[in-house]
Enzyme design. Sequence first.
Site, PDB file in Angstrom:
ATOM      1  CG  ASP A  84      -1.723   1.227   1.381  1.00 45.50           C
ATOM      2  OD1 ASP A  84      -2.472   1.546   0.443  1.00 45.50           O
ATOM      3  OD2 ASP A  84      -1.610   1.897   2.426  1.00 45.50           O
ATOM      4  CG  ASP A  94      -2.212   2.485   6.309  1.00 41.01           C
ATOM      5  OD1 ASP A  94      -2.527   2.107   5.154  1.00 41.01           O
ATOM      6  OD2 ASP A  94      -2.417   3.646   6.714  1.00 41.01           O
ATOM      7  CG  ASP A 125      -1.424   7.679   0.195  1.00 38.07           C
ATOM      8  OD1 ASP A 125      -0.715   8.692   0.148  1.00 38.07           O
ATOM      9  OD2 ASP A 125      -2.024   7.209  -0.790  1.00 38.07           O
ATOM     10  CB  THR A 185      -2.089   2.782  -4.003  1.00 41.23           C
ATOM     11  OG1 THR A 185      -2.553   3.929  -3.313  1.00 41.23           O
ATOM     12  CG2 THR A 185      -1.616   3.170  -5.383  1.00 41.23           C
ATOM     13  NE  ARG A 197     -12.715   3.168  -3.144  1.00 45.05           N
ATOM     14  CZ  ARG A 197     -11.803   4.119  -2.995  1.00 45.05           C
ATOM     15  NH1 ARG A 197     -10.967   4.376  -3.970  1.00 45.05           N
ATOM     16  NH2 ARG A 197     -11.722   4.812  -1.888  1.00 45.05           N
ATOM     17  CE  LYS A 198      -5.462  -0.590  -1.504  1.00 48.99           C
ATOM     18  NZ  LYS A 198      -4.202  -0.243  -0.843  1.00 48.99           N
TER      19      LYS A 198
END
Length: 172
Positions: A7, A115, A9, A48, A89-90
């Site tokens: 990931d 995170d 950010d 991401t 999209r996760k």
Amino acid sequence: MKAIFLDRDGTLGGSDQIEYPGDFSLYPGVQEKLQIVQVEGIKLFSFTNQPGIAKGLATMESFREELYGFGLDGVYVCPHLPVDQCNCRKPMIGMIELACRDHGLLPSECFVIGDRLKDMMAAWQAGCMSILVQTGSGKESLKEWKQLDKRPTINFIAEDIIHALDWLTLGK
């Protein structure tokens, strides 16, 4: 393990907020650690969600240029808004599936490091192993995870990305 999905950010750098290319920076020591992992023959892929692309706040090319500039082997970015209900999209697994097809991998050969619970859910649904880092939104995500009735598997909880990569490469 043949590959790691990272990931951006809050995991590789930045904060728990989206920071656009030009404002984003890796956490100290991450660039060097990524290079060490790659020397061991492990592929590194970004994965991401970046809805700012759909909003016209950044371009796909700016994210790709930035992420490849960090030395990653593959860049997978979901540019869609949550309302688009795309499969990339996760917590959906489209980015993982595409990367595995592109590189001849099985999800079971891969780890996800992130995170957010969305990262852990994507890993779990795809069949990857996962590491939750406590940077960015990690501490809040860990609290949320502990309160879930049905929890996605988290294989390791790390202080940060360097701790996670050390755990993977130096022996569990």
